[in-house]
Design a protein around this motif. Structure first.
Motif, short mmCIF file in Angstrom:
data_model
loop_
_atom_site.label_atom_id
_atom_site.label_comp_id
_atom_site.label_asym_id
_atom_site.label_seq_id
_atom_site.Cartn_x
_atom_site.Cartn_y
_atom_site.Cartn_z
N GLY A 154 -35.33 -21.56 24.16
CA GLY A 154 -33.96 -21.08 24.03
C GLY A 154 -33.43 -21.03 22.61
N SER A 155 -34.17 -21.59 21.65
CA SER A 155 -33.73 -21.57 20.26
C SER A 155 -34.94 -21.38 19.36
CB SER A 155 -33.02 -22.87 19.90
OG SER A 155 -33.95 -23.93 19.75
N SER A 156 -34.69 -21.24 18.07
CA SER A 156 -35.78 -21.02 17.12
C SER A 156 -36.32 -22.33 16.54
CB SER A 156 -35.30 -20.12 15.98
OG SER A 156 -34.18 -20.70 15.32
N SER A 157 -35.91 -23.46 17.09
CA SER A 157 -36.35 -24.76 16.58
C SER A 157 -37.88 -24.87 16.61
CB SER A 157 -35.75 -25.89 17.42
OG SER A 157 -36.31 -27.15 17.04
N VAL A 160 -39.99 -29.14 20.10
CA VAL A 160 -39.79 -28.84 21.51
C VAL A 160 -38.45 -29.37 22.02
CG1 VAL A 160 -40.72 -29.08 23.84
CG2 VAL A 160 -42.28 -28.86 21.90
N GLU A 161 -38.22 -30.67 21.85
CA GLU A 161 -36.98 -31.33 22.27
C GLU A 161 -36.54 -30.93 23.68
OE1 GLU A 161 -35.90 -33.88 20.99
OE2 GLU A 161 -36.53 -33.87 18.89
N MET A 162 -35.39 -30.23 23.83
CA MET A 162 -34.85 -29.91 25.14
C MET A 162 -35.47 -28.67 25.78
SD MET A 162 -30.77 -30.65 24.52
CE MET A 162 -30.37 -30.46 26.26
N ALA A 163 -36.34 -27.97 25.05
CA ALA A 163 -36.91 -26.71 25.56
C ALA A 163 -37.79 -26.93 26.78
CB ALA A 163 -37.70 -26.01 24.46
N SER A 164 -38.39 -28.12 26.89
CA SER A 164 -39.28 -28.39 28.03
C SER A 164 -39.06 -29.78 28.58
CB SER A 164 -40.75 -28.25 27.62
OG SER A 164 -41.60 -28.68 28.67
N ALA A 165 -38.82 -29.82 29.89
CA ALA A 165 -38.76 -31.10 30.61
C ALA A 165 -40.03 -31.25 31.46
CB ALA A 165 -37.52 -31.16 31.49
N GLY A 166 -41.06 -30.49 31.08
CA GLY A 166 -42.32 -30.50 31.82
C GLY A 166 -42.89 -29.10 32.00
N CYS A 167 -42.08 -28.09 31.67
CA CYS A 167 -42.52 -26.70 31.78
C CYS A 167 -43.48 -26.35 30.65
CB CYS A 167 -41.32 -25.76 31.72
SG CYS A 167 -40.14 -25.94 33.07
#
Length: 248
Positions: A154-157, A160-167
């Motif tokens: 969802g962002s250009s970071s 990973v942080e919040m981008a994946s909760a296991g996906c």
């Protein structure tokens, strides 16, 4: 090992272990490798886009087609520290899975077609940091529908942080070329089928593939040298035989 050779070894692995065929696109997710000019093992650190996704197809043993994408197959640090599930944060287990077209937070993505197996990692005691996956031990293993999707970030970071909760998350935003190419390829492939196979490999399996190919190459080289030496010996003995015949 160059990318094409590694992909051929991946295909061999998929066929031997899971009976995979490549007359249609297959997704491979490989943990802890880089793939710029050749396949290299990285540190498989937590919270980084340091995994690889390969789309592979070889219809009727014809021309091999493949595409590569930077990704993470693992959850980000944010969800490891703040798990949504009381049993811990999910990390998909090495294996073969089925995925279909679907949605993720309002965007087109891939959803589970069937159950997946995950290891769950509990919060560290005493706020110990998260560094490398090989240093972590799962608290529990579960199999079910957990919304373990495949999607864009969802962002250009760069983390990973919040981008994946296991996906599995492609290292590309929803509008970037990487995700659009990946999704459009899978979408076209699923216009006539219900699901696409997703084969997940841990870094240890990738290392085994790299080592086995090296060993096989060394064996083939050894056999070739033996054959050459044998041929040279035969030629030499034939030469001596002719000399002795002449001297008689």
């Amino acid at each position: 090992m160059d990318n094409k050779k590694f992909i051929k070894e991946l295909m061999r692995y998929g066929t031997e272990k899971y009976g995979l065929l490549y007359d249609r696109w297959v997704i491979f997710g490989v943990r802890g490798i880089d793939f710029l000019k050749e396949i290299l093992v990285n540190n498989d650190a937590i919270n980084e886009y340091n995994d690889a996704i390969f789309l592979v197809k070889n219809p009727n043993n014809g021309v091999l087609e493949y595409k590569t994408y930077s990704a993470t197959i693992d959850p980000g640090r944010y969800w490891l520290v703040n798990p949504m599930n009381p049993s811990g944060t999910a990390r998909i287990v090495e294996g073969i899975y089925k995925y279909k077209l679907g949605m993720h937070r309002g965007h087109k993505a891939l959803n589970q077609y069937a159950k997946v197996t995950v290891n769950r990692y509990a919060i560290h005691q005493g706020s110990e940091p998260w560094f490398r996956w090989k240093d972590e031990t799962p608290a529990v293993t579960q199999t079910d529908f957990f919304a373990i999707d495949i999607h864009a970030k969802g962002s250009s970071s760069k983390f990973v942080e919040m981008a994946s909760a296991g996906c599995t998350v492609i290292n590309s935003t929803w509008t970037d070329t990487g995700w659009r190419d990946f999704y459009s390829t899978v979408e076209a492939a699923l216009s006539l089928r219900q699901y696409i196979c997703y084969c997940v490999l841990d870094q240890s399996s990738a290392i085994s593939i790299l080592n086995s190919e090296k060993i096989r190459t060394e064996k083939e080289t050894f056999v070739m040298r033996q054959e050459v030496n044998s041929g040279q010996k035969k030629s030499f003995f034939f030469f001596l035989k002719n000399i002795f015949s002449f001297l008689r």
